[in-house]
Design an enzyme around this catalytic site. Sequence first.
Site, PDB file in Angstrom:
ATOM      1  N   GLU A 185      40.863  35.779  36.211  1.00  0.00           N
ATOM      2  CA  GLU A 185      40.505  36.175  37.657  1.00  0.00           C
ATOM      3  C   GLU A 185      41.001  37.770  37.861  1.00  0.00           C
ATOM      4  OE1 GLU A 185      41.473  34.855  42.408  1.00  0.00           O
ATOM      5  OE2 GLU A 185      42.108  33.557  40.659  1.00  0.00           O
ATOM      6  N   ARG A 186      40.015  38.634  38.526  1.00  0.00           N
ATOM      7  CA  ARG A 186      39.826  39.860  38.562  1.00  0.00           C
ATOM      8  C   ARG A 186      40.456  40.654  37.204  1.00  0.00           C
ATOM      9  NH1 ARG A 186      37.058  38.882  42.986  1.00  0.00           N
ATOM     10  NH2 ARG A 186      38.286  37.665  44.416  1.00  0.00           N
ATOM     11  N   GLU A 309      45.037  30.769  50.640  1.00  0.00           N
ATOM     12  CA  GLU A 309      43.630  30.560  50.114  1.00  0.00           C
ATOM     13  C   GLU A 309      43.563  29.296  49.361  1.00  0.00           C
ATOM     14  OE1 GLU A 309      42.866  35.322  49.045  1.00  0.00           O
ATOM     15  OE2 GLU A 309      43.541  33.915  47.444  1.00  0.00           O
ATOM     16  N   ARG A 342      55.626  34.596  46.691  1.00  0.00           N
ATOM     17  CA  ARG A 342      54.480  35.612  47.132  1.00  0.00           C
ATOM     18  C   ARG A 342      54.499  35.346  48.882  1.00  0.00           C
ATOM     19  NH1 ARG A 342      48.985  35.791  45.492  1.00  0.00           N
ATOM     20  NH2 ARG A 342      49.158  37.894  44.951  1.00  0.00           N
ATOM     21  N   ARG A 359      44.873  38.896  60.550  1.00  0.00           N
ATOM     22  CA  ARG A 359      45.307  38.248  59.503  1.00  0.00           C
ATOM     23  C   ARG A 359      46.614  39.169  58.972  1.00  0.00           C
ATOM     24  NH1 ARG A 359      41.780  38.426  53.770  1.00  0.00           N
ATOM     25  NH2 ARG A 359      43.504  38.863  52.264  1.00  0.00           N
ATOM     26  N   ASP A 388      44.866  43.271  51.545  1.00  0.00           N
ATOM     27  CA  ASP A 388      44.621  43.012  50.227  1.00  0.00           C
ATOM     28  C   ASP A 388      44.376  44.162  49.034  1.00  0.00           C
ATOM     29  OD1 ASP A 388      44.489  41.284  47.938  1.00  0.00           O
ATOM     30  OD2 ASP A 388      42.638  40.273  48.637  1.00  0.00           O
ATOM     31  N   GLU A 410      54.349  44.514  45.329  1.00  0.00           N
ATOM     32  CA  GLU A 410      53.259  44.051  44.629  1.00  0.00           C
ATOM     33  C   GLU A 410      51.918  45.024  44.785  1.00  0.00           C
ATOM     34  OE1 GLU A 410      49.778  40.388  44.302  1.00  0.00           O
ATOM     35  OE2 GLU A 410      51.863  40.061  44.956  1.00  0.00           O
ATOM     36  N   GLU A 416      40.572  45.492  41.583  1.00  0.00           N
ATOM     37  CA  GLU A 416      39.995  44.731  42.128  1.00  0.00           C
ATOM     38  C   GLU A 416      38.817  45.139  43.112  1.00  0.00           C
ATOM     39  OE1 GLU A 416      40.588  40.490  45.056  1.00  0.00           O
ATOM     40  OE2 GLU A 416      42.338  41.430  44.042  1.00  0.00           O
ATOM     41  N   TRP A 565      37.807  35.114  56.785  1.00  0.00           N
ATOM     42  CA  TRP A 565      38.590  35.763  55.940  1.00  0.00           C
ATOM     43  C   TRP A 565      39.462  36.945  56.400  1.00  0.00           C
ATOM     44  CZ3 TRP A 565      39.773  34.138  51.255  1.00  0.00           C
ATOM     45  CH2 TRP A 565      38.944  33.028  50.718  1.00  0.00           C
TER      46      TRP A 565
END
Length: 849
Positions: A185-186, A309, A342, A359, A388, A410, A416, A565
């Site tokens: 993923e990514r 998610e 996380r 968000r 993100d 992080e 991405e 989102w």
Amino acid sequence: MRGAHWGLLALLARIVAAENGLDGWLRYAPLPDSLLAQASPLPAVIVALNTTSSATGSSPVAIAAKELQVGIKGMLGRQLNISTESPIFRINSTQSSIIVGTIAAYSAKYGSLNASSLIKDGFWLSVKGSRVTILGQNERGALYGAFDYLSRIAQGDFSDVDHVSNPSAPIRWANEWNNLDGSIERGYAGPSIFFSNGLIVKNLTRVSQYARLLASIGINGIIVNNVNANASLLTDENIQGLGRLADTFRPYGVQVGISLNFASPQLLGGLATFDPLDASVIAWWADKTKRLYQRVPDLAGYLVKANSEGQPGPLTYNRTLADGANLFARAVQPYGGIVMFRAFVYNHHADWNDWKFDRANAAVEFFKDLDGLFLDNVVVQIKYGPIDFQVREPASPLFANIPKTNVAIELQVSQEYLGHQDHLVYIAPLWKTILDFDMRVESKPSLVRDIVSGQYFNRKLGGYAGVVNVGTNTTWLGSHLAMSNLYAYGKLAWDPTQDSQTLLQEWIRLTLGHDQAVLQTITKISMESWPAYENYTGNLGIQTLTDILYTHFGPNPASQDNNGWGQWTRADGKTIGMDRTVGNGTGFTGQYPSELAAKYEEIETTPEELLLWFHHVNYTTRLRSTGKTVIQHFYDAHYAGAATAQTFVSEWESLRGQIDSERFEHMLFRLKFQAGHSIVWRDAVNGFYYNLSGIPDELGRVGNHPYRIEAESMKLNGYAPVAVIPSETASNFTGIVITSTNGRGEAATTLDVPLGRYDIAFNYFDVIGGRAHYGAFLNDKPLLEWIGDLEDKLGHAFSTKLDGHSATRITFEGVEITRGDVLKIIGLADGIELAPLDYVSVLPVGIVD
């Protein structure tokens, strides 16, 4: 004789040999003669201490000794023997040797040293002529010291040194989002080096090579599987496979950890629940953890993504996130393990119509009230910004809100939202804006880097998690220049005070040699790359205006809004930007300490690069710095960013013959792709806001393309016009496609330009699912032929549709054209790729479309 030998080495060093990137910055290429002359005298032998473990060939000290031997042979042409025994000599002796080992081993053999200044993983490097001493607080530290010494040699530094180096933080991990089926993923560099068909791969050669690279930049831990974890990683067969992975990483001082699926007791164990307070669940995790540590006794610990998610977590049972984290913390505690939990927890089904919802508020809302409730071996892993991995975000306020909790930052090496490694973006300057940021906790200096290290709040744990996502491609990340990001990540995790340009130039010298033109050119384009990318994707804090509903690669500003989102821009016909103020907006500014909250609350004091992050303003609002309106700044910035990307090609081409052909051509292809795709970005974003606002570009560029010939306006045979969605990702909203599967199409036009030389750019769409063929002809004479096969040549996530992800261009330069010449394009469809075209630009040489 010695001079003649070194002269031969220098001659070989000047021969530019092809390289595939597998060695990264650990090439150990022969030094040029100008630097070799400074290398005398050299040590005569390598003395490896810690002989018991070294004799097995599996300890970091044994690896250090071998690395020193290989590195010195490669760079200096001198074969040094490795000895585990040496004559006793006093520390002030001038014996010609390299001694490598731990402080404890050295003290036992040669007499005690004062090593009070060394902390775990730290090292002491002493170079005095031909006597070199490399001592670590532990074996891992000795290996780091050996790599530091070799790096100095590779950069031509033979000066005496007496140097202590300690890591800034105990946690310096790589997170790999690898799936058990081998996908990533990514990930943009091929399949996994760890997994295939649900199991750990049998051949771990690439894993060992990767461990070597990680060790050389001070990385001491790795999470090998995706945070969106598959419970079957915990089967007995895979636990044995994890043991083989750990055995491969261990000699390099890299501890293996794994991501967990919170619902594993139910999915794998057959329990009726995964409630973190249920006795059967607690027992299940205790037993599974025991089995893991039996096979991997130095397992670093667990990484957990919960209630985010769609992932399961403790909130399912009305338990707190601390309850969830502590479940795993208690399980690993007897073994010295760590739980990285996380903070990326948010509602991705939010109500767009709720003006107060944000968000960005989620991390503080979820975690602030839990401060002090996490066990001491829990580390909350916080993304650098509140959303993100965007091209620019403010530092997450969560760093200032949980002082009683261990935290790690992080960062994302994998690009991405930053061009999937097919756009050059050197990310370290972005990271530095966060690491150097002062949170002003209690109105005192409180830099993010000091908070994540544990220093500021006096926490025992803390550090760095970098999402890396290497693949089987020999370049590791899919692009040679993208490796500068991995190098910088490791170096900043060790010492975040380092300068990003200095780190870049270290990497250039280690990876591409000492040529000053190479150093200056790559420094220039790399340091320009993040500002350019920000300019042509999303500026003023609007986020990266990519397609957040699909692959996160190409432009789609409309996708930001009107969905759950939460990466909203609140753009309408007159206004744009999130109102995150306390007074009228989402209240996000109030999550910061008081000084910053007051600063961000007001438009006048908010940094302009974050204006639209914090404030909802009119397109006609004027910027303090330039007096331009917001919308005009958008237009100008997108043109400026794309213009800068065009220069990367010519700058790189100036290095032809100074970089080996394999790496040169590899990067030239990507930089040409970036130059073309930056124009797609420029036009799509500018076109979207022009259409939305109705406000024209003061310079008349947006929507005005005098050099273009729209494909749908050409004489078509076998082709037909088709609407492109999103519409702004095609010129004039329209492309053309062949009307039948595997069919043939022609598009022709008569050129109405004065006699002269022109560059002809063909904008087309390269979708996944076929490899269409194209041929361009001038007066029926072949001009250019190409295939829609970027999926074979590039690593980004591809699209099956005509959109901003698949839009691209190819250019034929220096064509002699006379008015009345006929340009014809013939397309041959393949599968679902119907040889789609957007437009042709006939450009006077030197003009950018």
